[in-house]
Design a protein around this motif. Structure first.
Motif, PDB file in Angstrom:
ATOM      1  N   GLU A 185      -2.993  -8.679  -9.486  1.00 39.53           N
ATOM      2  CA  GLU A 185      -2.296  -7.438  -9.188  1.00 39.53           C
ATOM      3  C   GLU A 185      -3.280  -6.456  -8.548  1.00 39.53           C
ATOM      4  O   GLU A 185      -4.371  -6.248  -9.060  1.00 39.53           O
ATOM      5  CB  GLU A 185      -1.713  -6.831 -10.464  1.00 39.53           C
ATOM      6  CG  GLU A 185      -0.842  -5.626 -10.191  1.00 39.53           C
ATOM      7  CD  GLU A 185      -0.109  -5.177 -11.425  1.00 39.53           C
ATOM      8  OE1 GLU A 185       0.888  -5.802 -11.790  1.00 39.53           O
ATOM      9  OE2 GLU A 185      -0.560  -4.180 -12.015  1.00 39.53           O
ATOM     10  N   THR A 186      -2.913  -5.903  -7.426  1.00 37.63           N
ATOM     11  CA  THR A 186      -3.741  -4.934  -6.711  1.00 37.63           C
ATOM     12  C   THR A 186      -2.966  -3.629  -6.639  1.00 37.63           C
ATOM     13  O   THR A 186      -1.810  -3.624  -6.239  1.00 37.63           O
ATOM     14  CB  THR A 186      -4.037  -5.428  -5.274  1.00 37.63           C
ATOM     15  OG1 THR A 186      -4.604  -6.722  -5.351  1.00 37.63           O
ATOM     16  CG2 THR A 186      -4.989  -4.488  -4.566  1.00 37.63           C
ATOM     17  N   THR A 187      -3.610  -2.532  -7.014  1.00 39.58           N
ATOM     18  CA  THR A 187      -2.959  -1.227  -6.953  1.00 39.58           C
ATOM     19  C   THR A 187      -3.800  -0.293  -6.096  1.00 39.58           C
ATOM     20  O   THR A 187      -5.006  -0.203  -6.267  1.00 39.58           O
ATOM     21  CB  THR A 187      -2.786  -0.628  -8.368  1.00 39.58           C
ATOM     22  OG1 THR A 187      -1.991  -1.520  -9.132  1.00 39.58           O
ATOM     23  CG2 THR A 187      -2.127   0.737  -8.311  1.00 39.58           C
ATOM     24  N   GLU A 188      -3.145   0.391  -5.174  1.00 37.77           N
ATOM     25  CA  GLU A 188      -3.813   1.378  -4.321  1.00 37.77           C
ATOM     26  C   GLU A 188      -3.001   2.656  -4.365  1.00 37.77           C
ATOM     27  O   GLU A 188      -1.787   2.641  -4.183  1.00 37.77           O
ATOM     28  CB  GLU A 188      -3.889   0.851  -2.887  1.00 37.77           C
ATOM     29  CG  GLU A 188      -4.683   1.744  -1.973  1.00 37.77           C
ATOM     30  CD  GLU A 188      -4.864   1.129  -0.601  1.00 37.77           C
ATOM     31  OE1 GLU A 188      -4.765   1.884   0.376  1.00 37.77           O
ATOM     32  OE2 GLU A 188      -5.088  -0.088  -0.508  1.00 37.77           O
ATOM     33  N   THR A 189      -3.668   3.765  -4.642  1.00 39.09           N
ATOM     34  CA  THR A 189      -3.002   5.062  -4.718  1.00 39.09           C
ATOM     35  C   THR A 189      -3.443   5.917  -3.544  1.00 39.09           C
ATOM     36  O   THR A 189      -4.627   6.039  -3.275  1.00 39.09           O
ATOM     37  CB  THR A 189      -3.337   5.772  -6.044  1.00 39.09           C
ATOM     38  OG1 THR A 189      -2.911   4.931  -7.116  1.00 39.09           O
ATOM     39  CG2 THR A 189      -2.647   7.109  -6.148  1.00 39.09           C
ATOM     40  N   THR A 190      -2.472   6.485  -2.842  1.00 40.83           N
ATOM     41  CA  THR A 190      -2.746   7.321  -1.679  1.00 40.83           C
ATOM     42  C   THR A 190      -2.149   8.704  -1.895  1.00 40.83           C
ATOM     43  O   THR A 190      -0.964   8.819  -2.177  1.00 40.83           O
ATOM     44  CB  THR A 190      -2.107   6.693  -0.415  1.00 40.83           C
ATOM     45  OG1 THR A 190      -2.570   5.357  -0.295  1.00 40.83           O
ATOM     46  CG2 THR A 190      -2.465   7.476   0.823  1.00 40.83           C
ATOM     47  N   PRO A 191      -2.970   9.780  -1.762  1.00 43.76           N
ATOM     48  CA  PRO A 191      -2.412  11.119  -1.886  1.00 43.76           C
ATOM     49  C   PRO A 191      -1.465  11.424  -0.730  1.00 43.76           C
ATOM     50  O   PRO A 191      -1.669  10.936   0.373  1.00 43.76           O
ATOM     51  CB  PRO A 191      -3.639  12.031  -1.802  1.00 43.76           C
ATOM     52  CG  PRO A 191      -4.827  11.159  -1.887  1.00 43.76           C
ATOM     53  CD  PRO A 191      -4.396   9.771  -1.552  1.00 43.76           C
ATOM     54  N   LEU A 192      -0.429  12.240  -1.004  1.00 40.67           N
ATOM     55  CA  LEU A 192       0.486  12.664   0.054  1.00 40.67           C
ATOM     56  C   LEU A 192       0.100  14.060   0.516  1.00 40.67           C
ATOM     57  O   LEU A 192      -1.072  14.380   0.521  1.00 40.67           O
ATOM     58  CB  LEU A 192       1.928  12.594  -0.448  1.00 40.67           C
ATOM     59  CG  LEU A 192       2.397  11.169  -0.762  1.00 40.67           C
ATOM     60  CD1 LEU A 192       3.790  11.194  -1.351  1.00 40.67           C
ATOM     61  CD2 LEU A 192       2.369  10.302   0.472  1.00 40.67           C
ATOM     62  N   LEU A 193       1.040  14.917   0.903  1.00 36.14           N
ATOM     63  CA  LEU A 193       0.712  16.180   1.555  1.00 36.14           C
ATOM     64  C   LEU A 193      -0.270  17.040   0.769  1.00 36.14           C
ATOM     65  O   LEU A 193      -0.974  17.838   1.347  1.00 36.14           O
ATOM     66  CB  LEU A 193       1.975  16.982   1.888  1.00 36.14           C
ATOM     67  CG  LEU A 193       1.773  18.136   2.859  1.00 36.14           C
ATOM     68  CD1 LEU A 193       1.061  17.685   4.122  1.00 36.14           C
ATOM     69  CD2 LEU A 193       3.070  18.796   3.190  1.00 36.14           C
ATOM     70  N   GLY A 194      -0.357  16.865  -0.529  1.00 34.42           N
ATOM     71  CA  GLY A 194      -1.380  17.574  -1.288  1.00 34.42           C
ATOM     72  C   GLY A 194      -2.765  17.100  -0.911  1.00 34.42           C
ATOM     73  O   GLY A 194      -3.760  17.676  -1.271  1.00 34.42           O
ATOM     74  N   GLY A 195      -2.895  16.027  -0.184  1.00 37.59           N
ATOM     75  CA  GLY A 195      -4.162  15.456   0.228  1.00 37.59           C
ATOM     76  C   GLY A 195      -3.893  14.224   1.066  1.00 37.59           C
ATOM     77  O   GLY A 195      -2.743  13.835   1.256  1.00 37.59           O
ATOM     78  N   THR A 196      -4.950  13.623   1.577  1.00 37.84           N
ATOM     79  CA  THR A 196      -4.766  12.440   2.411  1.00 37.84           C
ATOM     80  C   THR A 196      -6.052  11.625   2.438  1.00 37.84           C
ATOM     81  O   THR A 196      -7.056  12.016   1.834  1.00 37.84           O
ATOM     82  CB  THR A 196      -4.315  12.825   3.837  1.00 37.84           C
ATOM     83  OG1 THR A 196      -3.871  11.667   4.519  1.00 37.84           O
ATOM     84  CG2 THR A 196      -5.425  13.495   4.623  1.00 37.84           C
ATOM     85  N   THR A 197      -6.002  10.520   3.146  1.00 37.84           N
ATOM     86  CA  THR A 197      -7.182   9.682   3.346  1.00 37.84           C
ATOM     87  C   THR A 197      -7.333   9.424   4.834  1.00 37.84           C
ATOM     88  O   THR A 197      -6.409   9.636   5.615  1.00 37.84           O
ATOM     89  CB  THR A 197      -7.043   8.331   2.616  1.00 37.84           C
ATOM     90  OG1 THR A 197      -5.893   7.657   3.121  1.00 37.84           O
ATOM     91  CG2 THR A 197      -6.925   8.511   1.113  1.00 37.84           C
ATOM     92  N   GLY A 198      -8.508   8.963   5.211  1.00 41.44           N
ATOM     93  CA  GLY A 198      -8.755   8.631   6.602  1.00 41.44           C
ATOM     94  C   GLY A 198      -9.905   7.660   6.716  1.00 41.44           C
ATOM     95  O   GLY A 198     -10.585   7.356   5.736  1.00 41.44           O
ATOM     96  N   SER A 199     -10.121   7.187   7.942  1.00 36.71           N
ATOM     97  CA  SER A 199     -11.180   6.205   8.153  1.00 36.71           C
ATOM     98  C   SER A 199     -11.558   6.151   9.624  1.00 36.71           C
ATOM     99  O   SER A 199     -10.855   6.666  10.490  1.00 36.71           O
ATOM    100  CB  SER A 199     -10.710   4.823   7.686  1.00 36.71           C
ATOM    101  OG  SER A 199      -9.558   4.427   8.410  1.00 36.71           O
ATOM    102  N   CYS A 200     -12.664   5.468   9.863  1.00 34.58           N
ATOM    103  CA  CYS A 200     -13.108   5.227  11.228  1.00 34.58           C
ATOM    104  C   CYS A 200     -12.358   4.024  11.795  1.00 34.58           C
ATOM    105  O   CYS A 200     -11.529   3.414  11.115  1.00 34.58           O
ATOM    106  CB  CYS A 200     -14.611   4.959  11.241  1.00 34.58           C
ATOM    107  SG  CYS A 200     -15.075   3.456  10.347  1.00 34.58           S
TER     108      CYS A 200
END
Length: 178
Positions: A34-49
């Motif tokens: 089982e793999t779980t990934e949590t991503t913040p929404l408009l309260g925050g975000t993620t990014g990458s190159c």
């Protein structure tokens, strides 16, 4: 295998205070793993190159969105301007190896450019004149987050704007320089 998406409000502790953010939790189950990934929404975000070796997260909403027409932003982006989210330094975390380039700005103060050591994608700038991180909007992973921002609310260095580039309708502030 199957994937479960769940949107929920979550409380996190940041700088000795509780902050409420919306997150999307993605759980994938495949052959007992089982793999779980949590991503913040408009309260925050993620990014990458581009290559994904340098990642960042923004905790909480950005302070604003700026379109910059300065010559260095044009050259770094290869576009008539760069569009950036402005993030409080304490709300910005990076993961991965960076290279830095420092130049002296019109103000006489330094601007530090932070980019991926591998693919050289510019992620953010640190102008000494502000405590904000200037994060390149094209590096944000979530297009919905970017769309919800509604465009730049400020334009700077408009003295360098090309004649054929109209002002952003969403920008309430226009500055000929910084």
């Amino acid at each position: 295998h199957f994937t479960l998406f769940l949107k929920e409000e979550k409380q996190i502790k940041h700088k000795d205070q509780q902050i409420k953010i919306m997150v999307t939790t993605e759980t994938t189950t495949e052959k007992g793993k089982e793999t779980t990934e949590t991503t913040p929404l408009l309260g925050g975000t993620t990014g990458s190159c581009y290559c994904g070796k340098l990642k960042y997260e923004v905790i909480g909403p950005p302070q604003g969105v700026a379109a910059c027409h300065c010559i260095p932003c044009r050259k770094w982006s290869g576009n008539p301007n760069s569009v950036n989210i402005l993030v409080a330094a304490e709300n910005f975390k990076t993961h991965g190896e960076m290279k830095k380039y420092v130049r002296v700005a019109d103000s006489g103060k330094n601007v530090t450019y932070n980019f991926c050591k591998t693919c050289h994608c510019l992620i953010f700038c640190e102008p000494e004149i502000t405590p904000l991180k200037v994060v390149k909007i094209g590096t944000v992973d979530d297009s919905d987050f970017v769309n919800k921002l509604g465009g730049p609310n400020i334009e700077i260095y408009t003295k360098n704007r090309f004649d054929w580039c109209p002002p952003y309708a969403s920008a309430q502030e226009q500055h000929t320089d910084m």
